[in-house]
Scaffold this motif. Structure first.
Motif, PDB file in Angstrom:
ATOM      1  N   LEU A  79       0.815  -1.209  -0.065  1.00 25.99           N
ATOM      2  CA  LEU A  79      -0.293  -0.041   0.272  1.00 25.99           C
ATOM      3  C   LEU A  79       0.813   1.033   0.568  1.00 25.99           C
ATOM      4  CD1 LEU A  79      -2.549  -1.287   2.412  1.00 25.99           C
ATOM      5  CD2 LEU A  79      -3.365  -0.572  -0.203  1.00 25.99           C
ATOM      6  N   ALA A  80       2.555   1.348   0.790  1.00 25.59           N
ATOM      7  CA  ALA A  80       3.058   2.757   0.884  1.00 25.59           C
ATOM      8  C   ALA A  80       2.979   3.175  -0.318  1.00 25.59           C
ATOM      9  CB  ALA A  80       3.250   2.085   1.198  1.00 25.59           C
ATOM     10  N   LEU A  81       3.434   1.681  -0.993  1.00 24.62           N
ATOM     11  CA  LEU A  81       5.293   2.370  -2.679  1.00 24.62           C
ATOM     12  C   LEU A  81       2.828   2.389  -3.680  1.00 24.62           C
ATOM     13  CD1 LEU A  81       7.042  -1.029  -2.739  1.00 24.62           C
ATOM     14  CD2 LEU A  81       7.182   1.325  -2.101  1.00 24.62           C
ATOM     15  N   SER A  82       2.187   1.876  -3.269  1.00 25.96           N
ATOM     16  CA  SER A  82       0.980   1.880  -4.283  1.00 25.96           C
ATOM     17  C   SER A  82       1.061   3.385  -4.778  1.00 25.96           C
ATOM     18  CB  SER A  82       0.062   1.186  -4.636  1.00 25.96           C
ATOM     19  OG  SER A  82      -0.384   2.230  -2.866  1.00 25.96           O
ATOM     20  N   HIS A  89       9.589   1.572  -7.774  1.00 24.61           N
ATOM     21  CA  HIS A  89       8.749   0.898  -6.741  1.00 24.61           C
ATOM     22  C   HIS A  89       7.268   0.333  -7.036  1.00 24.61           C
ATOM     23  CE1 HIS A  89      10.739   4.371  -4.588  1.00 24.61           C
ATOM     24  NE2 HIS A  89      10.914   3.160  -4.702  1.00 24.61           N
ATOM     25  N   PHE A  90       7.229   0.098  -8.286  1.00 28.09           N
ATOM     26  CA  PHE A  90       5.870  -0.497  -8.958  1.00 28.09           C
ATOM     27  C   PHE A  90       6.713  -1.942  -9.124  1.00 28.09           C
ATOM     28  CE2 PHE A  90       4.276  -3.075 -12.440  1.00 28.09           C
ATOM     29  CZ  PHE A  90       2.712  -2.884 -12.634  1.00 28.09           C
ATOM     30  N   ASP A  91       7.455  -1.512  -9.903  1.00 26.72           N
ATOM     31  CA  ASP A  91       8.255  -3.282  -9.725  1.00 26.72           C
ATOM     32  C   ASP A  91       8.227  -4.317  -8.642  1.00 26.72           C
ATOM     33  OD1 ASP A  91       8.166  -3.064 -12.136  1.00 26.72           O
ATOM     34  OD2 ASP A  91      10.235  -2.430 -12.392  1.00 26.72           O
ATOM     35  N   ARG A  92       8.578  -3.224  -7.247  1.00 30.18           N
ATOM     36  CA  ARG A  92       8.545  -3.702  -5.948  1.00 30.18           C
ATOM     37  C   ARG A  92       7.653  -4.368  -5.185  1.00 30.18           C
ATOM     38  NH1 ARG A  92      11.044  -7.040  -2.318  1.00 30.18           N
ATOM     39  NH2 ARG A  92      11.730  -5.770  -0.676  1.00 30.18           N
ATOM     40  N   ALA A  93       6.314  -3.148  -5.729  1.00 32.86           N
ATOM     41  CA  ALA A  93       4.502  -3.627  -4.750  1.00 32.86           C
ATOM     42  C   ALA A  93       4.484  -4.940  -5.451  1.00 32.86           C
ATOM     43  CB  ALA A  93       4.275  -2.990  -4.958  1.00 32.86           C
ATOM     44  N   VAL A  94       4.309  -5.855  -7.048  1.00 34.01           N
ATOM     45  CA  VAL A  94       4.124  -6.761  -8.006  1.00 34.01           C
ATOM     46  C   VAL A  94       5.085  -7.686  -7.244  1.00 34.01           C
ATOM     47  CG1 VAL A  94       4.103  -7.632 -10.045  1.00 34.01           C
ATOM     48  CG2 VAL A  94       3.334  -5.346  -9.555  1.00 34.01           C
ATOM     49  N   GLY A 114      -3.680  -2.881  -2.548  1.00 34.29           N
ATOM     50  CA  GLY A 114      -2.700  -2.383  -3.294  1.00 34.29           C
ATOM     51  C   GLY A 114      -1.994  -2.571  -4.334  1.00 34.29           C
ATOM     52  N   VAL A 115      -1.933  -3.660  -4.734  1.00 36.32           N
ATOM     53  CA  VAL A 115      -1.070  -4.027  -6.131  1.00 36.32           C
ATOM     54  C   VAL A 115      -1.637  -3.454  -7.295  1.00 36.32           C
ATOM     55  CG1 VAL A 115      -2.483  -6.150  -6.367  1.00 36.32           C
ATOM     56  CG2 VAL A 115       0.630  -5.434  -7.354  1.00 36.32           C
ATOM     57  N   LEU A 116      -4.055  -3.654  -6.749  1.00 46.72           N
ATOM     58  CA  LEU A 116      -4.698  -2.647  -8.440  1.00 46.72           C
ATOM     59  C   LEU A 116      -4.332  -1.394  -8.232  1.00 46.72           C
ATOM     60  CD1 LEU A 116      -7.556  -5.395  -7.721  1.00 46.72           C
ATOM     61  CD2 LEU A 116      -5.761  -4.847 -10.039  1.00 46.72           C
ATOM     62  N   GLN A 117      -3.715  -0.692  -6.799  1.00 51.08           N
ATOM     63  CA  GLN A 117      -3.684   0.734  -6.644  1.00 51.08           C
ATOM     64  C   GLN A 117      -2.701   0.735  -7.521  1.00 51.08           C
ATOM     65  OE1 GLN A 117      -5.272   3.091  -5.288  1.00 51.08           O
ATOM     66  NE2 GLN A 117      -3.986   4.540  -6.585  1.00 51.08           N
ATOM     67  N   SER A 118      -1.313   0.191  -7.352  1.00 55.92           N
ATOM     68  CA  SER A 118      -0.192   0.474  -7.593  1.00 55.92           C
ATOM     69  C   SER A 118      -0.814   0.367  -9.593  1.00 55.92           C
ATOM     70  CB  SER A 118       0.909  -0.964  -7.455  1.00 55.92           C
ATOM     71  OG  SER A 118       2.072  -0.269  -7.449  1.00 55.92           O
ATOM     72  N   CYS A 119      -1.062  -0.735 -10.453  1.00 57.46           N
ATOM     73  CA  CYS A 119      -1.617  -0.613 -11.024  1.00 57.46           C
ATOM     74  C   CYS A 119      -2.022   0.621 -11.629  1.00 57.46           C
ATOM     75  CB  CYS A 119      -2.382  -1.839 -11.415  1.00 57.46           C
ATOM     76  SG  CYS A 119      -1.566  -3.975 -11.327  1.00 57.46           S
ATOM     77  N   VAL A 149     -12.719  -0.527  -9.497  1.00 52.82           N
ATOM     78  CA  VAL A 149     -13.004   0.630  -9.335  1.00 52.82           C
ATOM     79  C   VAL A 149     -12.118   1.143 -10.174  1.00 52.82           C
ATOM     80  CG1 VAL A 149     -13.019   3.407  -8.635  1.00 52.82           C
ATOM     81  CG2 VAL A 149     -14.790   1.657  -8.525  1.00 52.82           C
ATOM     82  N   LEU A 150     -10.231   0.146  -9.381  1.00 50.70           N
ATOM     83  CA  LEU A 150      -9.165   0.264  -9.383  1.00 50.70           C
ATOM     84  C   LEU A 150      -8.613   0.375 -10.632  1.00 50.70           C
ATOM     85  CD1 LEU A 150      -7.583  -0.553  -5.730  1.00 50.70           C
ATOM     86  CD2 LEU A 150      -7.870   1.557  -6.724  1.00 50.70           C
TER      87      LEU A 150
END
Length: 157
Positions: A79-82, A89-94, A114-119, A149-150
């Motif tokens: 969530l923090a990285l998103s 940071h996207f790559d690390r979240a995934v 969290g990962v969808l927010q990053s997407c 929605v995300l």
């Protein structure tokens, strides 16, 4: 002050969205007591909210030496990285999302959100749609409105 008092202060400031103060309390606590998992999760969240993504990662990386990493630790870091606009940071979240399974944990709605927010942040709509599909294939989990929605938000970037 002991662990319990520091934790109470951290949770109180975090609930009031005073993240800079949460970080100051965490740093004082870190020098005086062994942080609990909840304290570490709170610190990761606060660093993310303050857009100090590298510090959030540092806390996550040192986590294992201080407390057992649980699903909340992974979720806090994802969530923090998103919130980060940086591709690494996207790559690390995934990567962290994938690590949940390797840690013998099961991703929950928060993990997926969290990962969808990053997407969404990075316009990675294909991965967002794949994650929706994966979420629906989970036995105890189905995609919800937030997930949709995300994922749709990733299509509009």
């Amino acid at each position: 002050l002991g662990q319990a008092e520091f934790m109470l202060l951290m949770l109180t400031t975090q609930s009031k969205e005073e993240y800079a103060l949460t970080i100051k309390i965490y740093e004082k606590a870190r020098a005086r007591v062994k942080p609990t998992g909840a304290m570490l999760n709170s610190a990761i969240d606060a660093y993310g909210a303050e857009r100090d993504f590298e510090k959030a990662l540092d806390v996550f990386d040192e986590y294992e030496d201080l407390a057992p990493r649980d699903l909340n630790a992974y979720n806090a870091c994802i969530l923090a990285l998103s919130l980060s606009p940086h591709e690494h940071h996207f790559d690390r979240a995934v990567e962290l999302f994938g690590d949940i399974d390797e840690a013998n944990l099961t991703a929950d709605e928060v993990s997926y959100h969290g990962v969808l927010q990053s997407c969404k942040t990075h316009g990675k709509w294909r991965l967002g749609l794949e994650l929706l599909d994966l979420m629906d294939r989970e036995d105890d989990l189905k995609s919800d409105k937030v997930a949709h929605v995300l994922a749709l938000g990733a299509c509009s970037v």
